[in-house]
Scaffold this motif. Structure first.
Motif, PDB file in Angstrom:
ATOM      1  N   ASP A  48       8.105   7.965  -3.190  1.00  0.00           N
ATOM      2  CA  ASP A  48       7.297   7.032  -3.976  1.00  0.00           C
ATOM      3  C   ASP A  48       7.790   5.595  -3.823  1.00  0.00           C
ATOM      4  O   ASP A  48       7.030   4.652  -4.042  1.00  0.00           O
ATOM      5  CB  ASP A  48       7.312   7.432  -5.455  1.00  0.00           C
ATOM      6  CG  ASP A  48       6.513   8.698  -5.726  1.00  0.00           C
ATOM      7  OD1 ASP A  48       5.709   9.094  -4.867  1.00  0.00           O
ATOM      8  OD2 ASP A  48       6.708   9.301  -6.805  1.00  0.00           O
ATOM      9  N   ALA A  49       9.070   5.460  -3.417  1.00  0.00           N
ATOM     10  CA  ALA A  49       9.629   4.127  -3.168  1.00  0.00           C
ATOM     11  C   ALA A  49       9.314   3.637  -1.757  1.00  0.00           C
ATOM     12  O   ALA A  49       9.755   2.555  -1.358  1.00  0.00           O
ATOM     13  CB  ALA A  49      11.139   4.149  -3.380  1.00  0.00           C
ATOM     14  N   GLY A  50       8.562   4.443  -0.987  1.00  0.00           N
ATOM     15  CA  GLY A  50       8.115   4.012   0.332  1.00  0.00           C
ATOM     16  C   GLY A  50       8.882   4.599   1.492  1.00  0.00           C
ATOM     17  O   GLY A  50       8.651   4.215   2.644  1.00  0.00           O
ATOM     18  N   HIS A  51       9.779   5.572   1.218  1.00  0.00           N
ATOM     19  CA  HIS A  51      10.554   6.156   2.312  1.00  0.00           C
ATOM     20  C   HIS A  51       9.952   7.508   2.706  1.00  0.00           C
ATOM     21  O   HIS A  51       9.626   8.316   1.837  1.00  0.00           O
ATOM     22  CB  HIS A  51      12.015   6.347   1.904  1.00  0.00           C
ATOM     23  CG  HIS A  51      12.896   6.611   3.079  1.00  0.00           C
ATOM     24  ND1 HIS A  51      13.277   5.611   3.953  1.00  0.00           N
ATOM     25  CD2 HIS A  51      13.408   7.758   3.572  1.00  0.00           C
ATOM     26  CE1 HIS A  51      14.012   6.143   4.917  1.00  0.00           C
ATOM     27  NE2 HIS A  51      14.091   7.441   4.706  1.00  0.00           N
ATOM     28  N   ILE A  52       9.829   7.749   4.021  1.00  0.00           N
ATOM     29  CA  ILE A  52       9.135   8.984   4.435  1.00  0.00           C
ATOM     30  C   ILE A  52       9.994   9.908   5.295  1.00  0.00           C
ATOM     31  O   ILE A  52       9.602  11.052   5.546  1.00  0.00           O
ATOM     32  CB  ILE A  52       7.827   8.673   5.194  1.00  0.00           C
ATOM     33  CG1 ILE A  52       8.114   7.951   6.515  1.00  0.00           C
ATOM     34  CG2 ILE A  52       6.870   7.873   4.329  1.00  0.00           C
ATOM     35  CD1 ILE A  52       6.909   7.888   7.437  1.00  0.00           C
TER      36      ILE A  52
END
Length: 229
Positions: A48-52
């Protein structure tokens, strides 16, 4: 402890700074969040913080997480970064983007066989024991170079680079990172397609700055993101 989102942002800033110091483009270094032993809820928080991109080390734990309702539909890019036994390959093949820990010709052969059987193209890295410590997995540098031609002939799998776990001492670690880079360069003249040999997976929470200075393209960070297990 800071939030996972704040921790990721801090690591990204440190990666950027290390790249600038080394005269490198920060876009050339990927952060793998090492999520082994951490629950799906924390992985979701990082996502959710943008890390995949997440790295797992244990087959059963990885399978539980990639099938977890909280994570299954997120489009996570999973990397398998732990030691992989031949008899476990069938469980993860087709479910991970990159396998980091192939350390035997026989394991690479099994990976090739499974990929061929499933009509898959699989990317992998070879693990090299750059420190010479008996307790660590990985091919020796000499073994790597002697087996390279055999590895390049295996169908349906593509060697993308090398991986190592360095010594705890930062001075030794930097020397070992440099050795791994040298070994990758040595493989290119005998590779059928040197353009595919691009990856150096090296550096963790305590030594990724040194790894970046020596050419790391992937760093594996767990504690600095998720805290101690």
């Amino acid at each position: 402890m800071d939030s996972i989102a704040a921790n990721i942002e801090t690591i990204r800033e440190q990666i950027h700074a290390a790249c600038i110091e080394a005269g490198r483009d920060p876009a050339g270094v990927r952060l793998i969040a090492v999520s082994k032993t951490h629950p799906a809820s924390l992985i979701k928080e990082a996502f959710d913080a943008g890390h995949i991109v997440f790295g797992e080390s244990y087959v059963q734990e990885f399978l539980e997480k990639c099938e977890d309702p909280l994570l299954a539909q997120l489009g996570i890019e999973w990397h398998f970064i732990g030691h992989l036994q031949s008899n476990k390959i069938r469980s993860i093949i087709g479910k991970v983007s990159l396998i980091h820990g192939i350390d035997k010709l026989s394991t690479a052969e099994e990976l090739s066989k499974r990929a061929l059987r499933n009509n898959l193209q699989v990317d992998y890295l070879l693990e090299v024991n750059t420190s010479g410590e008996a307790s660590k997995y990985g091919m020796s540098p000499e073994e790597l170079l002697s087996l390279a031609e055999s590895l390049f002939t295996l169908p349906n799998i593509t060697l993308r680079g090398l991986m190592t776990i360095a010594s705890p001492d930062r001075v030794l670690a930097q020397q070992e990172f440099r050795l791994l880079r040298t070994l990758l360069d040595a493989l290119k003249p005998i590779s059928p397609d040197p353009s595919k040999l691009t990856e150096l997976s090296m550096g963790m929470s305590g030594d990724f700055r040194e790894a970046i200075h020596e050419g790391a393209t992937m760093i594996r960070v767990g504690t600095a993101i998720f805290g101690w297990r």
